[in-house]
Design a protein around this motif. Structure first.
Motif, short mmCIF file in Angstrom:
data_model
loop_
_atom_site.label_atom_id
_atom_site.label_comp_id
_atom_site.label_asym_id
_atom_site.label_seq_id
_atom_site.Cartn_x
_atom_site.Cartn_y
_atom_site.Cartn_z
N VAL A 108 50.69 36.68 80.79
CA VAL A 108 51.67 37.40 79.98
C VAL A 108 52.90 36.54 79.79
N ASN A 109 53.70 36.84 78.76
CA ASN A 109 54.93 36.08 78.56
C ASN A 109 55.95 36.45 79.63
N PRO A 110 56.75 35.49 80.08
CA PRO A 110 57.64 35.75 81.22
C PRO A 110 58.72 36.78 80.95
N ASN A 111 59.18 36.93 79.70
CA ASN A 111 60.24 37.91 79.46
C ASN A 111 59.76 39.32 79.75
N ALA A 112 58.48 39.61 79.50
CA ALA A 112 57.93 40.93 79.82
C ALA A 112 57.91 41.14 81.33
N VAL A 113 57.63 40.06 82.06
CA VAL A 113 57.60 40.15 83.52
C VAL A 113 58.99 40.46 84.05
N PHE A 114 59.99 39.72 83.59
CA PHE A 114 61.34 39.92 84.10
C PHE A 114 61.89 41.29 83.69
N ALA A 115 61.56 41.74 82.49
CA ALA A 115 61.98 43.07 82.06
C ALA A 115 61.36 44.14 82.95
N ALA A 116 60.09 43.97 83.30
CA ALA A 116 59.41 44.93 84.17
C ALA A 116 59.99 44.89 85.58
N LEU A 117 60.32 43.71 86.06
CA LEU A 117 60.92 43.59 87.40
C LEU A 117 62.27 44.29 87.45
N GLN A 118 63.04 44.18 86.38
CA GLN A 118 64.34 44.85 86.35
C GLN A 118 64.20 46.36 86.38
N LYS A 119 63.03 46.86 86.00
CA LYS A 119 62.77 48.31 86.04
C LYS A 119 62.08 48.72 87.33
N GLY A 120 61.91 47.76 88.25
CA GLY A 120 61.36 48.09 89.56
C GLY A 120 59.88 47.87 89.73
N ALA A 121 59.22 47.21 88.78
CA ALA A 121 57.78 46.97 88.90
C ALA A 121 57.47 46.07 90.09
N ASP A 122 56.40 46.37 90.78
CA ASP A 122 55.98 45.58 91.94
C ASP A 122 54.98 44.52 91.48
N ILE A 123 55.49 43.45 90.87
CA ILE A 123 54.65 42.36 90.37
C ILE A 123 55.29 41.03 90.73
N LYS A 124 54.49 39.98 90.68
CA LYS A 124 54.96 38.63 90.96
C LYS A 124 54.34 37.64 89.98
N ILE A 125 55.09 36.59 89.67
CA ILE A 125 54.54 35.46 88.92
C ILE A 125 53.79 34.59 89.91
N VAL A 126 52.49 34.39 89.68
CA VAL A 126 51.66 33.67 90.63
C VAL A 126 51.17 32.33 90.09
N SER A 127 51.36 32.08 88.80
CA SER A 127 50.99 30.78 88.22
C SER A 127 51.79 30.57 86.94
N ASP A 128 52.08 29.31 86.66
CA ASP A 128 52.83 28.94 85.46
C ASP A 128 51.82 28.30 84.50
N ASN A 129 51.35 29.05 83.51
CA ASN A 129 50.16 28.65 82.76
C ASN A 129 50.44 27.80 81.53
N VAL A 130 51.39 28.19 80.72
CA VAL A 130 51.73 27.42 79.52
C VAL A 130 53.19 27.04 79.63
N LEU A 131 53.45 25.74 79.68
CA LEU A 131 54.76 25.24 80.09
C LEU A 131 55.71 24.99 78.94
N THR A 132 55.21 24.99 77.71
CA THR A 132 56.04 24.68 76.55
C THR A 132 55.69 25.62 75.40
N VAL A 133 56.44 25.50 74.33
CA VAL A 133 56.14 26.27 73.11
C VAL A 133 55.62 25.33 72.03
N ALA A 134 54.86 24.33 72.45
CA ALA A 134 54.39 23.28 71.53
C ALA A 134 53.46 23.79 70.45
N GLU A 135 52.98 25.02 70.54
CA GLU A 135 52.09 25.53 69.50
C GLU A 135 52.85 25.89 68.23
N PHE A 136 54.19 25.91 68.28
CA PHE A 136 54.98 26.36 67.14
C PHE A 136 55.34 25.23 66.18
#
Length: 332
Positions: free
Chosen positions: A87-115
Protein backbone atom coordinates in the motif's frame (compact mmCIF):
# COMPACT_ATOMS: atom_id res chain seq x y z
CA UNK A 1 4.64 -5.04 14.89
CA UNK A 2 5.27 -6.78 18.21
CA UNK A 3 4.89 -10.27 19.57
CA UNK A 4 4.10 -9.06 23.08
CA UNK A 5 4.67 -12.38 24.79
CA UNK A 6 8.28 -12.42 23.64
CA UNK A 7 9.21 -9.34 25.60
CA UNK A 8 7.84 -10.69 28.89
CA UNK A 9 10.35 -13.54 28.90
CA UNK A 10 14.00 -13.56 29.76
CA UNK A 11 16.32 -12.84 26.79
CA UNK A 12 17.34 -16.43 26.04
CA UNK A 13 13.80 -17.74 26.23
CA UNK A 14 12.53 -14.82 24.16
CA UNK A 15 15.09 -15.45 21.43
CA UNK A 16 14.09 -19.09 21.31
CA UNK A 17 10.43 -18.18 21.06
CA UNK A 18 11.09 -15.79 18.19
CA UNK A 19 13.11 -18.39 16.29
CA UNK A 20 10.32 -20.87 16.80
CA UNK A 21 7.83 -18.34 15.45
CA UNK A 22 9.71 -17.89 12.22
CA UNK A 23 10.35 -21.62 11.84
CA UNK A 24 6.63 -22.38 12.01
CA UNK A 25 5.26 -23.47 8.63
CA UNK A 26 3.42 -20.64 6.89
CA UNK A 27 -0.33 -20.69 6.36
CA UNK A 28 -2.24 -20.71 3.09
CA UNK A 29 -3.37 -17.11 2.76
CA UNK A 30 -4.26 -14.36 0.33
CA UNK A 31 -2.35 -11.08 0.20
CA UNK A 32 -3.62 -7.64 -0.85
CA UNK A 33 -1.76 -5.40 -3.32
CA UNK A 34 -2.95 -1.91 -4.26
CA UNK A 35 -3.83 -1.63 -7.96
CA UNK A 36 -2.52 -5.11 -8.69
CA UNK A 37 -2.90 -5.89 -12.36
CA UNK A 38 -2.95 -2.18 -13.22
CA UNK A 39 -0.02 -0.25 -11.70
CA UNK A 40 3.66 -1.08 -11.95
CA UNK A 41 4.24 -1.38 -8.21
CA UNK A 42 2.76 -4.87 -7.95
CA UNK A 43 4.52 -6.43 -10.94
CA UNK A 44 7.05 -8.41 -8.85
CA UNK A 45 4.16 -10.24 -7.16
CA UNK A 46 2.96 -11.50 -10.55
CA UNK A 47 6.44 -12.88 -11.25
CA UNK A 48 6.72 -14.40 -7.76
CA UNK A 49 3.40 -16.19 -8.20
CA UNK A 50 4.11 -17.50 -11.69
CA UNK A 51 7.66 -18.67 -10.89
CA UNK A 52 6.62 -20.38 -7.67
CA UNK A 53 8.80 -18.19 -5.47
CA UNK A 54 6.18 -17.94 -2.73
CA UNK A 55 6.03 -21.69 -2.27
CA UNK A 56 9.82 -21.97 -2.53
CA UNK A 57 10.11 -19.59 0.41
CA UNK A 58 7.39 -21.32 2.43
CA UNK A 59 4.38 -19.09 1.80
CA UNK A 60 1.29 -20.69 0.29
CA UNK A 61 -0.17 -17.57 -1.34
CA UNK A 62 -3.57 -18.65 -2.58
CA UNK A 63 -4.35 -15.40 -4.37
CA UNK A 64 -3.51 -11.72 -4.76
CA UNK A 65 -6.39 -9.35 -4.15
CA UNK A 66 -6.36 -5.96 -5.86
CA UNK A 67 -7.65 -2.74 -4.34
CA UNK A 68 -8.13 0.64 -5.98
CA UNK A 69 -6.42 2.72 -3.29
CA UNK A 70 -4.38 2.73 -0.12
CA UNK A 71 -7.22 3.12 2.33
CA UNK A 72 -9.26 0.43 0.58
CA UNK A 73 -6.26 -1.91 0.59
CA UNK A 74 -5.79 -1.51 4.34
CA UNK A 75 -9.48 -2.06 5.02
CA UNK A 76 -9.46 -5.18 2.86
CA UNK A 77 -6.37 -6.48 4.65
CA UNK A 78 -7.78 -5.93 8.13
CA UNK A 79 -11.34 -7.00 7.33
CA UNK A 80 -10.19 -10.13 5.53
CA UNK A 81 -7.49 -10.90 8.09
CA UNK A 82 -4.88 -11.00 5.31
CA UNK A 83 -1.38 -11.16 6.82
CA UNK A 84 0.31 -8.83 4.32
CA UNK A 85 -0.60 -5.92 2.07
CA UNK A 86 1.26 -3.57 -0.27
CA UNK A 87 0.00 0.00 0.00
CA UNK A 88 1.11 3.61 -0.38
CA UNK A 89 2.73 4.97 2.78
CA UNK A 90 0.42 7.97 3.21
CA UNK A 91 -2.51 5.60 3.75
CA UNK A 92 -0.47 3.78 6.38
CA UNK A 93 0.42 6.95 8.28
CA UNK A 94 -3.15 8.24 8.07
CA UNK A 95 -4.40 4.94 9.51
CA UNK A 96 -1.78 5.02 12.27
CA UNK A 97 -2.90 8.51 13.26
CA UNK A 98 -6.40 7.06 13.72
CA UNK A 99 -5.07 4.32 15.99
CA UNK A 100 -4.73 1.39 13.57
CA UNK A 101 -2.55 -1.44 14.83
CA UNK A 102 -0.34 -1.85 11.75
CA UNK A 103 3.35 -1.65 10.91
CA UNK A 104 5.46 -1.04 7.82
CA UNK A 105 7.39 -4.29 7.39
CA UNK A 106 9.06 -3.77 4.00
CA UNK A 107 9.96 -0.86 1.73
CA UNK A 108 8.89 -2.14 -1.69
CA UNK A 109 9.02 0.69 -4.24
CA UNK A 110 11.63 3.30 -3.40
CA UNK A 111 10.99 5.97 -6.03
CA UNK A 112 8.26 7.43 -8.23
CA UNK A 113 10.21 6.63 -11.40
CA UNK A 114 7.10 5.29 -13.13
CA UNK A 115 5.82 8.86 -13.61
CA UNK A 116 6.23 10.89 -16.80
CA UNK A 117 4.54 14.23 -17.47
CA UNK A 118 3.68 14.47 -21.14
CA UNK A 119 2.23 16.87 -23.70
CA UNK A 120 0.95 16.63 -27.25
CA UNK A 121 3.77 16.65 -29.83
CA UNK A 122 3.00 20.16 -31.05
CA UNK A 123 2.82 21.68 -27.56
CA UNK A 124 5.02 24.73 -26.87
CA UNK A 125 5.82 23.24 -23.43
CA UNK A 126 9.29 21.68 -23.29
CA UNK A 127 10.20 21.70 -19.59
CA UNK A 128 8.69 22.53 -16.18
CA UNK A 129 9.87 26.11 -16.68
CA UNK A 130 7.23 26.49 -19.41
CA UNK A 131 4.28 25.63 -17.16
CA UNK A 132 3.26 29.15 -16.17
CA UNK A 133 -0.46 29.56 -16.84
CA UNK A 134 -0.81 25.95 -18.03
CA UNK A 135 -3.24 23.26 -16.89
CA UNK A 136 -1.64 20.19 -15.30
CA UNK A 137 -3.70 17.07 -14.74
CA UNK A 138 -3.80 15.02 -11.55
CA UNK A 139 -6.07 12.19 -10.47
CA UNK A 140 -7.86 13.26 -7.28
CA UNK A 141 -7.45 15.72 -4.41
CA UNK A 142 -4.78 14.75 -1.86
CA UNK A 143 -3.42 12.12 -4.23
CA UNK A 144 0.23 11.38 -4.94
CA UNK A 145 -0.20 12.79 -8.44
CA UNK A 146 -1.37 16.12 -6.99
CA UNK A 147 1.65 16.30 -4.70
CA UNK A 148 4.05 15.35 -7.49
CA UNK A 149 2.58 18.00 -9.80
CA UNK A 150 3.51 20.57 -7.15
CA UNK A 151 7.06 19.18 -7.05
CA UNK A 152 7.31 19.39 -10.84
CA UNK A 153 6.36 23.07 -10.66
CA UNK A 154 8.98 23.62 -7.98
CA UNK A 155 11.56 21.96 -10.24
CA UNK A 156 10.76 24.67 -12.79
CA UNK A 157 11.24 27.39 -10.14
CA UNK A 158 7.48 27.99 -10.14
CA UNK A 159 4.91 28.28 -7.37
CA UNK A 160 1.77 26.11 -7.12
CA UNK A 161 -0.41 29.09 -8.11
CA UNK A 162 1.63 29.69 -11.28
CA UNK A 163 -0.26 26.87 -12.99
CA UNK A 164 -3.73 25.36 -12.67
CA UNK A 165 -4.06 21.82 -11.36
CA UNK A 166 -7.02 20.02 -12.93
CA UNK A 167 -8.61 16.88 -11.47
CA UNK A 168 -9.14 14.18 -14.09
CA UNK A 169 -10.29 11.35 -11.81
CA UNK A 170 -7.67 8.86 -12.96
CA UNK A 171 -4.57 8.38 -15.08
CA UNK A 172 -6.50 6.73 -17.88
CA UNK A 173 -8.97 9.60 -17.87
CA UNK A 174 -6.09 12.06 -18.19
CA UNK A 175 -5.29 10.78 -21.69
CA UNK A 176 -8.53 11.94 -23.37
CA UNK A 177 -8.42 15.11 -21.27
CA UNK A 178 -5.05 15.86 -22.85
CA UNK A 179 -6.34 15.01 -26.32
CA UNK A 180 -9.34 17.33 -25.94
CA UNK A 181 -7.28 20.22 -24.63
CA UNK A 182 -8.86 20.16 -21.18
CA UNK A 183 -5.34 19.96 -19.76
CA UNK A 184 -1.95 20.87 -21.21
CA UNK A 185 0.09 18.28 -19.34
CA UNK A 186 -0.87 14.79 -18.18
CA UNK A 187 0.90 12.55 -15.67
CA UNK A 188 1.27 9.17 -17.36
CA UNK A 189 2.72 6.37 -15.21
CA UNK A 190 3.95 2.99 -16.38
CA UNK A 191 2.66 0.86 -17.97
CA UNK A 192 0.40 3.52 -19.54
CA UNK A 193 3.47 5.47 -20.64
CA UNK A 194 4.86 2.52 -22.59
CA UNK A 195 1.47 2.21 -24.29
CA UNK A 196 1.24 5.87 -25.32
CA UNK A 197 4.88 6.99 -25.54
CA UNK A 198 4.81 7.26 -29.35
CA UNK A 199 1.77 9.54 -29.18
CA UNK A 200 2.98 12.09 -26.64
CA UNK A 201 6.18 13.94 -25.75
CA UNK A 202 7.64 13.91 -22.22
CA UNK A 203 8.51 17.22 -20.62
CA UNK A 204 9.52 15.79 -17.23
CA UNK A 205 10.51 12.36 -15.92
CA UNK A 206 10.37 11.65 -12.21
CA UNK A 207 13.52 9.52 -12.35
CA UNK A 208 15.47 12.54 -13.58
CA UNK A 209 13.63 15.33 -11.77
CA UNK A 210 12.54 14.17 -8.32
CA UNK A 211 14.41 12.67 -5.35
CA UNK A 212 13.67 9.18 -3.98
CA UNK A 213 10.20 9.14 -2.43
CA UNK A 214 8.77 6.00 -0.82
CA UNK A 215 6.06 4.84 -3.19
CA UNK A 216 4.55 1.66 -1.75
CA UNK A 217 5.38 -0.35 1.35
CA UNK A 218 4.60 -3.75 2.78
CA UNK A 219 2.27 -3.66 5.78
CA UNK A 220 1.16 -6.17 8.39
CA UNK A 221 -1.15 -6.06 11.39
CA UNK A 222 0.52 -5.53 14.74
CA UNK A 223 -0.69 -8.76 16.33
CA UNK A 224 0.68 -11.39 13.93
CA UNK A 225 0.56 -14.95 15.21
CA UNK A 226 3.69 -17.12 14.87
CA UNK A 227 2.18 -18.75 11.77
CA UNK A 228 1.41 -15.41 10.14
CA UNK A 229 4.83 -14.09 11.09
CA UNK A 230 6.41 -16.93 9.14
CA UNK A 231 4.10 -16.23 6.21
CA UNK A 232 4.96 -12.51 6.16
CA UNK A 233 8.70 -13.20 6.16
CA UNK A 234 8.30 -15.71 3.34
CA UNK A 235 6.29 -13.25 1.22
CA UNK A 236 9.00 -10.62 1.63
CA UNK A 237 11.73 -13.09 0.61
CA UNK A 238 9.72 -14.29 -2.40
CA UNK A 239 9.07 -10.75 -3.62
CA UNK A 240 12.77 -9.96 -3.26
CA UNK A 241 13.59 -13.03 -5.32
CA UNK A 242 11.14 -11.86 -7.99
CA UNK A 243 12.76 -8.41 -8.17
CA UNK A 244 16.15 -10.03 -8.71
CA UNK A 245 14.65 -12.32 -11.34
CA UNK A 246 13.14 -9.37 -13.20
CA UNK A 247 16.55 -7.72 -13.40
CA UNK A 248 18.20 -10.90 -14.69
CA UNK A 249 15.34 -11.99 -16.99
CA UNK A 250 13.38 -8.89 -18.09
CA UNK A 251 11.92 -10.48 -21.25
CA UNK A 252 10.51 -13.55 -19.51
CA UNK A 253 9.27 -11.37 -16.65
CA UNK A 254 7.53 -9.08 -19.14
CA UNK A 255 5.78 -12.07 -20.72
CA UNK A 256 4.42 -13.08 -17.32
CA UNK A 257 3.33 -9.53 -16.52
CA UNK A 258 1.69 -9.09 -19.92
CA UNK A 259 -0.58 -12.05 -19.19
CA UNK A 260 -1.48 -11.02 -15.64
CA UNK A 261 -1.93 -7.32 -16.47
CA UNK A 262 -3.61 -7.97 -19.84
CA UNK A 263 -1.01 -5.90 -21.66
CA UNK A 264 0.43 -6.05 -25.13
CA UNK A 265 3.74 -7.95 -24.73
CA UNK A 266 5.68 -5.05 -26.25
CA UNK A 267 4.14 -2.62 -23.75
CA UNK A 268 4.96 -4.91 -20.84
CA UNK A 269 8.51 -5.36 -22.10
CA UNK A 270 9.01 -1.62 -22.41
CA UNK A 271 7.62 -0.96 -18.92
CA UNK A 272 9.77 -3.63 -17.29
CA UNK A 273 12.91 -2.48 -19.07
CA UNK A 274 12.25 1.16 -18.18
CA UNK A 275 11.71 0.45 -14.50
CA UNK A 276 14.37 -2.21 -14.03
CA UNK A 277 16.88 0.25 -15.45
CA UNK A 278 15.56 3.31 -13.59
CA UNK A 279 17.66 4.65 -10.73
CA UNK A 280 17.03 7.76 -8.68
CA UNK A 281 19.98 9.03 -6.66
CA UNK A 282 21.39 5.51 -6.91
CA UNK A 283 18.21 3.77 -5.72
CA UNK A 284 16.24 1.33 -7.88
CA UNK A 285 12.51 1.54 -8.47
CA UNK A 286 11.68 -1.90 -7.04
CA UNK A 287 13.52 -2.38 -3.75
CA UNK A 288 14.49 -5.52 -1.87
CA UNK A 289 12.33 -4.64 1.12
CA UNK A 290 15.05 -2.86 3.08
CA UNK A 291 13.76 0.26 4.79
CA UNK A 292 15.00 3.64 3.54
CA UNK A 293 14.04 6.18 6.17
CA UNK A 294 14.80 9.25 4.06
CA UNK A 295 12.35 8.17 1.36
CA UNK A 296 9.63 7.44 3.93
CA UNK A 297 10.13 10.80 5.59
CA UNK A 298 10.01 12.52 2.22
CA UNK A 299 6.74 10.72 1.43
CA UNK A 300 5.24 12.18 4.59
CA UNK A 301 6.45 15.68 3.68
CA UNK A 302 4.99 15.35 0.18
CA UNK A 303 1.58 14.32 1.52
CA UNK A 304 1.56 17.17 4.00
CA UNK A 305 1.97 19.54 1.06
CA UNK A 306 -1.50 18.61 -0.23
CA UNK A 307 -3.18 18.15 3.13
CA UNK A 308 -3.34 14.36 2.99
CA UNK A 309 -1.45 14.23 6.29
CA UNK A 310 -1.12 16.70 9.13
CA UNK A 311 0.42 16.91 12.56
CA UNK A 312 3.30 14.88 13.91
CA UNK A 313 4.08 11.61 12.17
CA UNK A 314 6.31 9.06 13.89
CA UNK A 315 7.97 7.57 10.82
CA UNK A 316 10.51 5.45 12.67
CA UNK A 317 7.91 4.17 15.10
CA UNK A 318 5.81 2.94 12.19
CA UNK A 319 8.53 0.55 11.03
CA UNK A 320 9.12 -3.05 12.15
CA UNK A 321 12.10 -4.80 10.55
CA UNK A 322 11.77 -8.19 12.26
CA UNK A 323 10.34 -9.87 9.16
CA UNK A 324 13.17 -8.82 6.86
CA UNK A 325 16.09 -11.14 6.00
CA UNK A 326 19.11 -10.49 8.23
CA UNK A 327 21.20 -8.89 5.47
CA UNK A 328 18.61 -6.13 4.91
CA UNK A 329 17.35 -5.62 8.45
CA UNK A 330 19.39 -2.47 8.99
CA UNK A 331 17.49 0.74 8.28
CA UNK A 332 19.20 2.96 5.72
Amino acid sequence: MSLSFVFTLRPMVAAGALLTAFATPALAEQIVVSNYGVSANGMPFAVAMEKGFFKEEGADVTGILSSAGGGTTLRNMLAGDAPYAEVNPNAVFAALQKGADIKIVSDNVLTVAEFVWAVKPDSPIHSPKDLTGRKIGYTNPRSTSQALATLVLQAGDLKPHDAELVKTGGFGEGIPALDMGLIDVAPIPEPLWSKYKTKYRPIAKASELLPPIANVVGVAAGDASPEKAAFISAVIRARRKAVDYMKAHPDESATIIAQVYNLDPAVARSAVENLVGATTAGLPYWGSGQIHMEGLTRAVDVQKMVGALSGDVDVKGAVDTRYLPDDIKAIK
